[in-house]
Design a protein around this motif. Sequence first.
Motif, PDB file in Angstrom:
ATOM      1  N   ALA C 270       0.836  -1.196   0.000  1.00 13.66           N
ATOM      2  CA  ALA C 270       0.000   0.000   0.000  1.00 13.66           C
ATOM      3  C   ALA C 270       0.872   1.248   0.000  1.00 13.66           C
ATOM      4  N   GLN C 271       1.872   1.220   0.866  1.00 11.21           N
ATOM      5  CA  GLN C 271       2.723   2.396   0.973  1.00 11.21           C
ATOM      6  C   GLN C 271       3.475   2.648  -0.320  1.00 11.21           C
ATOM      7  N   SER C 272       3.987   1.576  -0.895  1.00 10.24           N
ATOM      8  CA  SER C 272       4.744   1.687  -2.138  1.00 10.24           C
ATOM      9  C   SER C 272       3.928   2.287  -3.261  1.00 10.24           C
ATOM     10  N   VAL C 273       2.756   1.725  -3.453  1.00 18.77           N
ATOM     11  CA  VAL C 273       1.926   2.198  -4.554  1.00 18.77           C
ATOM     12  C   VAL C 273       1.504   3.636  -4.314  1.00 18.77           C
ATOM     13  N   LEU C 274       1.096   3.936  -3.090  1.00 22.90           N
ATOM     14  CA  LEU C 274       0.654   5.294  -2.795  1.00 22.90           C
ATOM     15  C   LEU C 274       1.792   6.288  -2.943  1.00 22.90           C
ATOM     16  N   GLU C 275       3.009   5.845  -2.589  1.00 22.98           N
ATOM     17  CA  GLU C 275       4.143   6.765  -2.670  1.00 22.98           C
ATOM     18  C   GLU C 275       4.376   7.238  -4.085  1.00 22.98           C
ATOM     19  N   PHE C 276       4.044   6.376  -5.025  1.00 22.88           N
ATOM     20  CA  PHE C 276       4.249   6.771  -6.404  1.00 22.88           C
ATOM     21  C   PHE C 276       3.288   7.862  -6.811  1.00 22.88           C
ATOM     22  N   PHE C 277       2.054   7.723  -6.351  1.00 25.81           N
ATOM     23  CA  PHE C 277       1.027   8.659  -6.807  1.00 25.81           C
ATOM     24  C   PHE C 277       0.916   9.913  -5.957  1.00 25.81           C
ATOM     25  N   MET C 278       1.419   9.848  -4.753  1.00 22.05           N
ATOM     26  CA  MET C 278       1.269  11.037  -3.908  1.00 22.05           C
ATOM     27  C   MET C 278       2.608  11.685  -3.672  1.00 22.05           C
ATOM     28  N   GLY C 280       5.828  13.279  -1.911  1.00 22.40           N
ATOM     29  CA  GLY C 280       6.645  13.164  -0.719  1.00 22.40           C
ATOM     30  C   GLY C 280       6.232  12.060   0.233  1.00 22.40           C
ATOM     31  N   THR C 281       5.991  12.443   1.455  1.00 27.30           N
ATOM     32  CA  THR C 281       5.705  11.432   2.461  1.00 27.30           C
ATOM     33  C   THR C 281       4.219  11.135   2.608  1.00 27.30           C
ATOM     34  N   MET C 282       3.397  11.725   1.757  1.00 28.51           N
ATOM     35  CA  MET C 282       1.955  11.545   1.955  1.00 28.51           C
ATOM     36  C   MET C 282       1.522  10.103   1.757  1.00 28.51           C
ATOM     37  N   GLY C 283       2.297   9.359   0.944  1.00 29.97           N
ATOM     38  CA  GLY C 283       1.970   7.946   0.765  1.00 29.97           C
ATOM     39  C   GLY C 283       2.069   7.218   2.093  1.00 29.97           C
ATOM     40  N   LYS C 284       3.140   7.496   2.795  1.00 40.25           N
ATOM     41  CA  LYS C 284       3.338   6.856   4.091  1.00 40.25           C
ATOM     42  C   LYS C 284       2.278   7.322   5.090  1.00 40.25           C
ATOM     43  N   VAL C 285       2.021   8.625   5.059  1.00 42.78           N
ATOM     44  CA  VAL C 285       1.040   9.170   5.999  1.00 42.78           C
ATOM     45  C   VAL C 285      -0.320   8.523   5.795  1.00 42.78           C
ATOM     46  N   THR C 286      -0.721   8.413   4.521  1.00 46.62           N
ATOM     47  CA  THR C 286      -2.031   7.835   4.238  1.00 46.62           C
ATOM     48  C   THR C 286      -2.102   6.392   4.704  1.00 46.62           C
ATOM     49  N   THR C 287      -1.048   5.626   4.387  1.00 44.45           N
ATOM     50  CA  THR C 287      -1.046   4.224   4.812  1.00 44.45           C
ATOM     51  C   THR C 287      -1.154   4.120   6.326  1.00 44.45           C
ATOM     52  N   LEU C 288      -0.313   4.873   7.014  1.00 44.26           N
ATOM     53  CA  LEU C 288      -0.346   4.829   8.485  1.00 44.26           C
ATOM     54  C   LEU C 288      -1.717   5.215   9.011  1.00 44.26           C
TER      55      LEU C 288
END
Lengths: 246, 380, 309
Positions: C270-278, C280-288
């Motif tokens: 989840a974090q990986s995929v989101l990191e691509f589309f969002m 900076g760190t928002m991918g990680k933030v969203t996953t968390l």
Amino acid sequence: MAPDYILSIDKLTVSFDGFKAVDDLNLNLDRNELRVIIGPNGAGKTTVLDLICGKTRATGGSVRFKGHEMLGKAEHKIVRAGIGRKFQTPSIYENLTVFENLEISFPRGRGVFGCLTFQRSEDVVERIKKVAEEVYLADELYMGGAYLSHGQKQWLEIGMLLMQDPELLMLDEPVAGMSPSERHRTAELLAEVAKGRSLLIIEHDMEFVAKIAHRVTVMHLGKVLAEGSMEDIQANTKVQDVYLGH
Amino acid sequence: MKKFYNNVIGGKQGAASFIILAVLLMIVFPTTMSIFRLNLVGKYVTYAFAAVSLVLLWGNTGVLSLGQGIFFGLGGYCMAMFLKLEASDPITTKIQSTPGIPDFMDWNQLTKLPAFWVPFRSLPFTVIAVIAVPALVALIGGFALFKRRVGGVYFAVITQAIALIFSLGIDGNQGYTGGRNGITDLRTMWGWDIRTDHAQYILYFASCLFLIGCILLSNFVLSTKIGKVLLAMRDKEERVRFSGYEVASFKVFIFVLSAIICGIGGAFFVLQVGFMSPSLIGIVPSIEMVIFCAVGGKKSLFGAVYGALLVNTAKSLFSESFPQLWLFAMGALFIAVVVLFPDGIAGLWQNYGKRLVAWIGKMAAARPAIAGPIGEPVEK
Amino acid sequence: MILLAYTTSEYFSIFVMQGFAGLSLFSVLLLMALGLAIIFGQMGVVNLAHGEFMALGAYTVYLCSNLTQSFFPKFGPYYFILAIVAAFFVAGIVGYLVEWLLIRHLYKRPLDTLLATWGLSLIMQQTLRSVFGAREVTPTLPDWLMGSLKPSDTIDIPINGLFVMGLSLLVAFGVLLFTFRSKMGLRMRATVQNRIMSGAVGINTKAVDRFVFALGCGIAGIAGAAFTTIGSTGPDSGQRYIVDTFLVVVFGGAGSMLGTVTSAFTIAQAQSVLEFFMEGTMGKVTTLAVIVLVLMLRPQGLFPSKVRT
């Protein structure tokens, strides 16, 4: 007209990963009755009390108290409905005094705002003193809970229940670990307590049971094996095989 | 009146502690320190709010939160947003592409103020928000977790995760929140310049007064039946339910109260230090707040203040002279407090300090007027 | 935010590549989570210094790399496997000492252990910083780990990612075997299920605790070794994953191996995929944020253990 039971247990079941600690149990308690539950260890006696007071979640059946379903309710709601439970090992608040233990059990101001505005008024103090006397702890009123003897802790716990003023009292081995004289005093105490209330007691001490019970229920392997007066039970061969011995 | 004395001030002992702290903060420090140093102390005083909040939550209710920075930050950010908007009036910002909005928004090509910033133009709203926003977050989070009986280590690490989420979230959205640099360059509050020495003195005293107020409020809450219920919960939480209490609601109440106290601290931080950034919200500052509380003695409200003052002073000193050593020292401090001094300074005071004072008193009182045989003192 | 400028086949490639990037993250998270879960399951302790044990493992590999370069240059390509073993033992031994010196005094005080291990993590971080310097370092990775496979034009699968994933699955399998097939594993399980009885039948529960703690730290050391193949190591590298690791453990359901694997996989992907589309760190933030929300609704995690207390 259907009989007006105060507690009506119907097909109560609890299964832990396949193991049925209580299996399709039926039990009805009259108002002002003192019922004792006996049976060998592992029969499910404590579990029944756990299920009624909400400590354990049932997997089937129903428990009706004064006509209302209790299964699934939160523990404090069951208490406020009028059911009080005493635990097998004395469960008092060690870091509060006897007085405070009783005060905390007073059925007023049990919500957050109730506690903020709770006043230690005359009627509260009176009642605490009265109950302390009934449970033989009038002299130990300001002693810390941790310093009471085992028997005194049991009495304090009964006192806390009395403060709650429940209609149904459930006691789990109230005289366990007591000396004979303590047992005697406890029997007297329970006889007083039973007036105007319904009691459900788990006990092993047959002498004690014979003294106080109106009716006895024998449990075995999660089910009711036999039910009746003490004489009936003692004469019952099935019960003798399983529990009482010849 | 007597009830107030006993319950809110804490009787004779409480009055003594209260007077000592008040004198120290409001008389001794201001008269002996330069405004620069006093401003530092003022900063530490705002951290003390967080430490006090943990005394309520952790020391008295047994709930360890590794995320008090969240509430400190929320209160701080509310105040910072108000001050920033005031400093970003169209005249001062006329060189921006879009005048009238904060500079960092301009750098991020925003052309108008985001909706959630607009209410912070109003000071009354901001003041309410400083209290309401942390309270609301604590209410929702606390409710969700305590109702499901999440506690102990789980709860602690989840608060840590939420702190991380907030700090990363703010960090990553420079346009809306000022990003990693935070919200800086704050100047006036309702026209009053907060950067002058005069203002700093006033803000310092205000922080101290509010801190003492929070301590008195906490004393009051603990003196009611709630205090007894919390004591009972620390002994046998399960059993308290069977006394007819809904344990979760008490935890939520204390959590919300602690969040409010933190939030007020955060707001005063911004007023005294002049900025707010996500580095004050995240995992590391939140856990430092725990050490302030632990060093002071987690059950002692007054102790927490001293803990915050001492640890922060030590941190400043170490960072100036031996920066490498500071992390070692703090790590060792965590371990020492947990293993050796679980009751912190307050505990040491109770066990040894008092005896020491009593002993000194006795020695002083037993000074002989006449010397007896072989120099033995004789009481006159 | 999300760019809609890709064709379908490009999306597919992105997902596959992010998927593999996610696999590297998955492997590191899995190894960290295994170590933490073993310790948490055994002793109810959350070791906040777990990340530092990982860093310790990574630095051990770095040291091995330097030693090999200086003294056994011919050995070059082969040192890595030995370095991984060394990382395991170094981290494990330090873990053993830590349990003996610190953790065992805090038995039955999980919140205090949390704070003490945080203190420990500060000390370890500073030690690493003092010894190795504040700048990030990378060991010289052997040639066979470099490069990537290219099954198609747009898909690029890095070999180090595959290696790390293989290593993690191997370790996970090893832990499973150990837990259910070895004598010590049996003692471990007995102690977890009924500590008092285990003591009564002669199991030295304190020794088991110490061993398990050391084992958990050793696995973190392997995680560190794995980590060196995908990123550089600095004194605060440990901090980067500690919160994620704990969430992986809790999200999976603390008692369950399947839960830990599933949870690590889900979160990493989840974090990986989101990191691509969002940004900076928002991918990680969203996953968390999503995980925390799920945990609020279901604190027992994906595969809770059903034990009658």
